[in-house]
Design an enzyme around this catalytic site. Structure first.
Site, mmCIF file in Angstrom:
data_model
loop_
_atom_site.group_PDB
_atom_site.id
_atom_site.type_symbol
_atom_site.label_atom_id
_atom_site.label_comp_id
_atom_site.label_asym_id
_atom_site.label_seq_id
_atom_site.Cartn_x
_atom_site.Cartn_y
_atom_site.Cartn_z
ATOM 1 C CB CYS A 324 -1.188 -0.100 1.051
ATOM 2 S SG CYS A 324 -0.064 0.050 2.782
ATOM 3 C CD GLU A 358 -3.206 -1.776 -1.524
ATOM 4 O OE1 GLU A 358 -3.184 -3.000 -1.047
ATOM 5 O OE2 GLU A 358 -3.487 -0.700 -1.308
#
Length: 366
Positions: A324, A358
């Site tokens: 992330c 991400e």
């Protein structure tokens, strides 16, 4: 972008900028062009949290501007699911003229699923009593009469009152199979369900034809480990948060999966156990030596992998890494690329209209 307006006409340009940025960041490690997975342009967030502002007789949701810290009134929120938008209107209508539910209410949290279930948490600066419960039950019943499949929770200091339950069950179609995932209020869940499906299907694709067993660190409610179980002989997964472990155990049973084992321990502790540094009671009955781990899956927090875990994952032929935060991924790759090469690279647009990215990489031993 404002909370009540999404610049959908800019989506393509923003996504293209992210692709260029990720390719540039990954250039020292790979010349692959990222596989790109798009988000829905609106109604993609399955959870949202709002402060509640009391303005005379009026009452409304607000968020704070990240730069100026000024209050922004939010009556609709197109980034969030349509169910959250319905509930925002219904909750304010139900609470505004109810002194018991309104008094000292400072925040409302919403968690929803693609299967149209919702948990709504009301947070208070006061003690919650039987009168609060009665009024909350009446509100819940009124919401359900509007065909809203909702569960209400009251929270205050050291207090949590769940009227029925504190979870909802998501159902996701993943590569031709429906997966059931219990999601517990106040625990981590993937915010963008449509993107989560694409991430799971990509992870399945890059691990198809796998040999041996899978080890997963930071497994949460079993989101990836349960979906990936069909590609491996056995899966062993670790997680530290108790509610997530309990949800993962439920999900194993709900999905009739018999080759996944979840253990409650930190990644750092598991590293010590694998290296024989320490023994843990929680591992009694689990023969680590019987596993043939060919692949390790990591989905670490924004801080990335610590140096000990970096060393540990290098011992495996294949590393599947969902990140992330590509900046910490690249920092980890400075070490991991000494022993492994990037075979697959994906960009998942989990957070449209923001700087955040991400991404996923599959690394194989050189």
């Amino acid at each position: 972008m404002t909370p009540e307006h999404l610049p959908t006409e800019q989506y393509e340009a923003q996504l293209a900028e992210k692709v260029v940025r990720l390719q540039s960041m990954m250039a020292p490690f790979s010349d692959l062009v990222p596989e790109v997975f798009r988000s829905p342009v609106s109604h993609y967030r399955m959870r949202a949290e709002f402060r509640i502002w009391h303005d005379g007789d009026d009452l409304y949701h607000i968020i704070f501007d990240q730069q100026t810290k000024s209050r922004i009134r939010v009556d609709s929120f197109p980034a969030a699911s349509e169910l959250i938008n319905q509930l925002m209107t219904a909750m304010i209508a139900g609470v505004r003229n109810n002194p018991v539910l309104r008094h000292k209410l400072f925040q409302i949290d919403y968690l929803t699923t693609l299967s149209n279930q919702a948990v709504v948490s009301l947070l208070y600066h006061k003690k919650l009593d039987d009168e609060w419960r009665q009024e909350a039950e009446a509100l819940r019943d009124a919401l359900r009469a509007q065909n809203l499949n909702v569960h209400l929770i009251g929270r205050a200091t050291k207090t949590k009152i769940a009227l029925d339950q504190d979870y909802i069950d998501e159902r996701l179609p993943v590569a031709g199979k429906e997966m059931i995932y219990r999601q517990v209020e106040n625990s981590f869940t993937q915010p963008n369900a449509a993107m989560n499906i694409q991430m799971l299907e990509w992870a399945l694709d890059v691990t198809k034809g796998s040999k041996g067993d899978l080890l997963e660190l930071y497994c949460g409610n079993g989101n990836f480990s349960l979906a990936l179980a069909r590609n491996f002989d056995r899966v062993l997964a670790t997680e530290i948060a108790k509610p997530s472990v309990a949800a993962a155990q439920y999900n194993i049973a709900a999905n009739h999966i018999d080759n996944v084992q979840i253990i409650r321990m930190a990644a750092e502790e598991f590293t010590q156990a694998m290296n024989g540094v320490r023994e843990f009671n929680r591992l009694q009955g689990i023969d680590l030596k019987s596993y043939q781990f060919e692949t390790i899956f990591v989905d670490p927090p924004r801080s990335g992998l610590d140096s000990e875990t970096e060393k540990m994952v290098q011992a495996y032929p294949r590393i599947l890494y969902i990140s992330c935060n590509p900046e910490t991924l690249c920092k980890n790759l400075e070490t991991l690329s000494q022993t492994h090469k990037v075979e697959r690279l994906a960009l998942f647009d989990q957070f449209p209209y923001t700087h955040h990215m991400e991404c996923g990489v599959l690394l194989t031993a050189k």
